[in-house]
Design a protein around this motif. Structure first.
Motif, PDB file in Angstrom:
ATOM      1  N   GLU A  25       0.853  -1.190   0.000  1.00  0.00           N
ATOM      2  CA  GLU A  25       0.000   0.000   0.000  1.00  0.00           C
ATOM      3  C   GLU A  25       0.887   1.238   0.000  1.00  0.00           C
ATOM      4  N   VAL A  26       0.318   2.353  -0.403  1.00  0.00           N
ATOM      5  CA  VAL A  26       1.080   3.600  -0.430  1.00  0.00           C
ATOM      6  C   VAL A  26       1.545   3.943   0.975  1.00  0.00           C
ATOM      7  N   THR A  27       2.835   4.167   1.085  1.00  0.00           N
ATOM      8  CA  THR A  27       3.474   4.545   2.342  1.00  0.00           C
ATOM      9  C   THR A  27       4.127   5.900   2.148  1.00  0.00           C
ATOM     10  N   ARG A  28       4.003   6.756   3.144  1.00  0.00           N
ATOM     11  CA  ARG A  28       4.593   8.098   3.068  1.00  0.00           C
ATOM     12  C   ARG A  28       5.814   8.167   3.981  1.00  0.00           C
ATOM     13  N   VAL A  29       6.895   8.728   3.457  1.00  0.00           N
ATOM     14  CA  VAL A  29       8.100   8.909   4.258  1.00  0.00           C
ATOM     15  C   VAL A  29       8.897  10.082   3.697  1.00  0.00           C
ATOM     16  N   HIS A  30       9.279  10.984   4.552  1.00  0.00           N
ATOM     17  CA  HIS A  30      10.141  12.107   4.202  1.00  0.00           C
ATOM     18  C   HIS A  30       9.706  12.837   2.934  1.00  0.00           C
ATOM     19  N   GLY A  31       8.419  13.177   2.821  1.00  0.00           N
ATOM     20  CA  GLY A  31       7.936  13.961   1.695  1.00  0.00           C
ATOM     21  C   GLY A  31       7.664  13.183   0.422  1.00  0.00           C
ATOM     22  N   MET A  32       7.871  11.883   0.433  1.00  0.00           N
ATOM     23  CA  MET A  32       7.529  11.080  -0.737  1.00  0.00           C
ATOM     24  C   MET A  32       6.483  10.061  -0.354  1.00  0.00           C
ATOM     25  N   ALA A  33       5.832   9.492  -1.364  1.00  0.00           N
ATOM     26  CA  ALA A  33       4.850   8.438  -1.137  1.00  0.00           C
ATOM     27  C   ALA A  33       5.042   7.389  -2.220  1.00  0.00           C
ATOM     28  N   ILE A  61       4.900  -2.557 -10.617  1.00  0.00           N
ATOM     29  CA  ILE A  61       4.751  -1.144 -10.957  1.00  0.00           C
ATOM     30  C   ILE A  61       4.742  -0.366  -9.651  1.00  0.00           C
ATOM     31  N   GLU A  62       5.690   0.538  -9.512  1.00  0.00           N
ATOM     32  CA  GLU A  62       5.729   1.413  -8.342  1.00  0.00           C
ATOM     33  C   GLU A  62       5.085   2.730  -8.714  1.00  0.00           C
ATOM     34  N   VAL A  63       4.159   3.186  -7.899  1.00  0.00           N
ATOM     35  CA  VAL A  63       3.542   4.492  -8.076  1.00  0.00           C
ATOM     36  C   VAL A  63       4.178   5.405  -7.043  1.00  0.00           C
ATOM     37  N   LEU A  64       4.756   6.506  -7.514  1.00  0.00           N
ATOM     38  CA  LEU A  64       5.600   7.343  -6.673  1.00  0.00           C
ATOM     39  C   LEU A  64       5.193   8.802  -6.739  1.00  0.00           C
ATOM     40  N   ARG A  65       5.093   9.427  -5.577  1.00  0.00           N
ATOM     41  CA  ARG A  65       4.968  10.882  -5.522  1.00  0.00           C
ATOM     42  C   ARG A  65       6.241  11.404  -4.889  1.00  0.00           C
ATOM     43  N   VAL A  66       6.956  12.205  -5.647  1.00  0.00           N
ATOM     44  CA  VAL A  66       8.203  12.782  -5.172  1.00  0.00           C
ATOM     45  C   VAL A  66       8.402  14.116  -5.881  1.00  0.00           C
ATOM     46  N   GLY A  67       8.919  15.104  -5.158  1.00  0.00           N
ATOM     47  CA  GLY A  67       9.164  16.406  -5.775  1.00  0.00           C
ATOM     48  C   GLY A  67       7.877  17.084  -6.189  1.00  0.00           C
TER      49      GLY A  67
END
Length: 115
Positions: free
Chosen positions: A33-41, A52-58
């Protein structure tokens, strides 16, 4: 040194929504599941023989889009990074990251390549 494709990375402003859409459309199981750490998810689904990795960064993109690929090496990460640098590739450091507890605990190390 042999590098093998491990996963593809999709960048998204809303990783939970993108992960849900992937699982609904492709009927892919969620590996993490989506995990949030240090400003990314980050969250991961299995799509056949590839993850497939779904990434929120920047800065968040307007729509989900391809961001990169993840490889695994047949040697330790520090050795792989040293070999890549010797070949002229600029790499990041490879910190160890651990998030979550119990069965939701995820630990990984990764280095990024530039270019």
């Amino acid at each position: 040194m042999l590098l093998s494709l491990d996963h593809v990375i999709v960048r998204s402003a809303a990783p939970e929504e993108t992960l849900a859409e992937l699982t609904a459309r492709a009927r892919t199981p969620v590996l993490a599941e989506v995990t949030r750490v240090h400003g990314m998810a980050s969250g991961i689904v299995r799509a056949g023989g590839i993850d497939i990795e779904v990434l929120r960064v920047g800065e968040a993109p307007a729509a989900p889009h391809g961001y990169g690929v993840g490889f695994v090496a047949d040697v330790a990460l520090d050795e792989a990074v040293a070999r890549l640098r010797a070949l002229g590739f600029a790499t990041s450091t490879a910190p160890r990251v651990t998030v979550g507890d119990g069965e939701n605990r995820r630990t990984w190390r990764a280095a990024q390549l530039r270019g």
